[in-house]
Scaffold this active site. Structure first.
Site, PDB file in Angstrom:
ATOM      1  N   CYS A   1       0.825  -1.202   0.000  1.00 36.13           N
ATOM      2  CA  CYS A   1       0.000   0.000   0.000  1.00 36.13           C
ATOM      3  C   CYS A   1       0.865   1.262   0.000  1.00 36.13           C
ATOM      4  O   CYS A   1       1.514   1.544  -1.002  1.00 36.13           O
ATOM      5  CB  CYS A   1      -0.997  -0.048   1.151  1.00 36.13           C
ATOM      6  SG  CYS A   1      -2.430   0.997   0.849  1.00 36.13           S
TER       7      CYS A   1
ATOM      8  N   GLU B   1      -1.103  -8.462   5.438  1.00 31.70           N
ATOM      9  CA  GLU B   1      -0.924  -8.580   6.896  1.00 31.70           C
ATOM     10  C   GLU B   1      -2.269  -8.501   7.624  1.00 31.70           C
ATOM     11  O   GLU B   1      -2.352  -8.807   8.807  1.00 31.70           O
ATOM     12  CB  GLU B   1       0.061  -7.523   7.410  1.00 31.70           C
ATOM     13  CG  GLU B   1      -0.467  -6.097   7.544  1.00 31.70           C
ATOM     14  CD  GLU B   1      -0.600  -5.350   6.214  1.00 31.70           C
ATOM     15  OE1 GLU B   1      -0.399  -5.947   5.144  1.00 31.70           O
ATOM     16  OE2 GLU B   1      -0.925  -4.139   6.261  1.00 31.70           O
TER      17      GLU B   1
ATOM     18  N   HIS C   1      -3.248  -5.284   1.547  1.00 31.44           N
ATOM     19  CA  HIS C   1      -2.657  -5.521   2.872  1.00 31.44           C
ATOM     20  C   HIS C   1      -2.736  -6.996   3.279  1.00 31.44           C
ATOM     21  O   HIS C   1      -3.612  -7.364   4.073  1.00 31.44           O
ATOM     22  CB  HIS C   1      -3.443  -4.728   3.922  1.00 31.44           C
ATOM     23  CG  HIS C   1      -3.236  -3.256   3.868  1.00 31.44           C
ATOM     24  ND1 HIS C   1      -2.258  -2.607   4.580  1.00 31.44           N
ATOM     25  CD2 HIS C   1      -3.901  -2.303   3.184  1.00 31.44           C
ATOM     26  CE1 HIS C   1      -2.323  -1.307   4.346  1.00 31.44           C
ATOM     27  NE2 HIS C   1      -3.313  -1.098   3.501  1.00 31.44           N
TER      28      HIS C   1
HETATM   29  N1  LIG Z   1      -3.461   1.837   3.486  1.00 27.83           N
HETATM   30  C1  LIG Z   1      -2.545   2.641   3.006  1.00 27.83           C
HETATM   31  O1  LIG Z   1      -1.339   2.396   3.117  1.00 27.83           O
HETATM   32  C2  LIG Z   1      -3.062   3.891   2.376  1.00 27.83           C
HETATM   33  C3  LIG Z   1      -2.043   4.624   1.535  1.00 27.83           C
HETATM   34  C4  LIG Z   1      -2.297   6.114   1.577  1.00 27.83           C
HETATM   35  N2  LIG Z   1      -3.535   6.442   0.939  1.00 27.83           N
HETATM   36  C5  LIG Z   1      -1.125   6.862   0.961  1.00 27.83           C
HETATM   37  O2  LIG Z   1      -1.296   7.635   0.098  1.00 27.83           O
HETATM   38  O3  LIG Z   1      -0.020   6.658   1.344  1.00 27.83           O
END
Ligand SMILES: NC(=O)CC[C@H](N)C(=O)O
Length: 196
Positions: free
Chosen positions: A78, A175, A173
């Site tokens: 992410c 995890e 994710h």
């Molecule tokens: N769950 C996340 O890691 C979101 C990422 C977040 N929207 C970002 O721009 O870093």
């Protein structure tokens, strides 16, 4: 073998717990010196613009770039995927990345309508069937350059998992599920590195 989890911000504790479940020794990385003692690094989810600022404040941005260039296996989830992307779209003003993955990644690509959602993905490199993926204000890989390989796509064809040599990135994710095949896939790279 020892794994580091970048602990500047975000859900790094969850990744430490996964490493412990998988029987891998893991440490929280917040200083340059800690990078020297690991065989692989996980960059967790969180907020990439904050992680970027903190990495520069703590003097970690350049050491992280050097670690990626040295071939250290790195898995970004992410926000971590955003940190590994060579190009970021819809970043905050002045937001930078570590880079290494030959991809463009769009932050918050699903908008407020689909702030978070779950979908089962086909990931041909992983045995054992589809991967149940959890997306939270997730980025999408908008273009994949010639050096990177898509590993998984949404039903609509958008890329949400990529690999390039020692680098691995997912928009989602693992995890937060009990399916740790992506972590295992990353650990295989770290094991190969530790074996020299
Ligand atoms: N769950 C996340 O890691 C979101 C990422 C977040 N929207 C970002 O721009 O870093």
């Amino acid at each position: 073998m020892r794994i580091g989890v970048l602990g500047l911000q975000g859900d790094f504790r969850e990744h430490l717990a996964v490493m412990s479940t998988l029987g891998a020794e893991a440490i929280t990385v917040r200083r340059e010196a800690e990078l020297a003692s690991i065989d692989g690094l996980i960059i967790p989810g969180g907020e990439s613009s904050v992680m970027d600022k903190l990495s520069r404040t703590f003097g970690l941005a350049e050491p992280l770039k050097a670690a990626v260039a040295s071939g250290l296996p790195v898995y970004g989830t992410c926000a971590g995927l955003i940190m590994l992307a060579d190009t970021i779209l819809d970043g905050m003003a002045g937001q930078q990345t570590i880079g290494g993955l030959d991809v463009s990644v769009r932050r918050n690509a699903f908008g407020s309508q689909r702030d978070s959602f779950e979908e089962d993905l086909d990931v041909p490199v992983l045995d054992g069937g589809q991967v149940h993926a959890v997306f939270i204000r997730a980025p999408v890989v908008e273009s994949v350059g010639p050096s990177a390989t898509p590993l998984g796509t949404l039903r609509d064809g958008r890329v949400v998992a990529v690999e390039q040599g020692n680098l691995l990135g997912t928009s989602f994710h693992p995890e937060m599920t009990h399916d740790y095949r992506f972590h295992e896939y990353f650990l295989a790279k770290a094991r190969a590195r530790a074996a020299g």
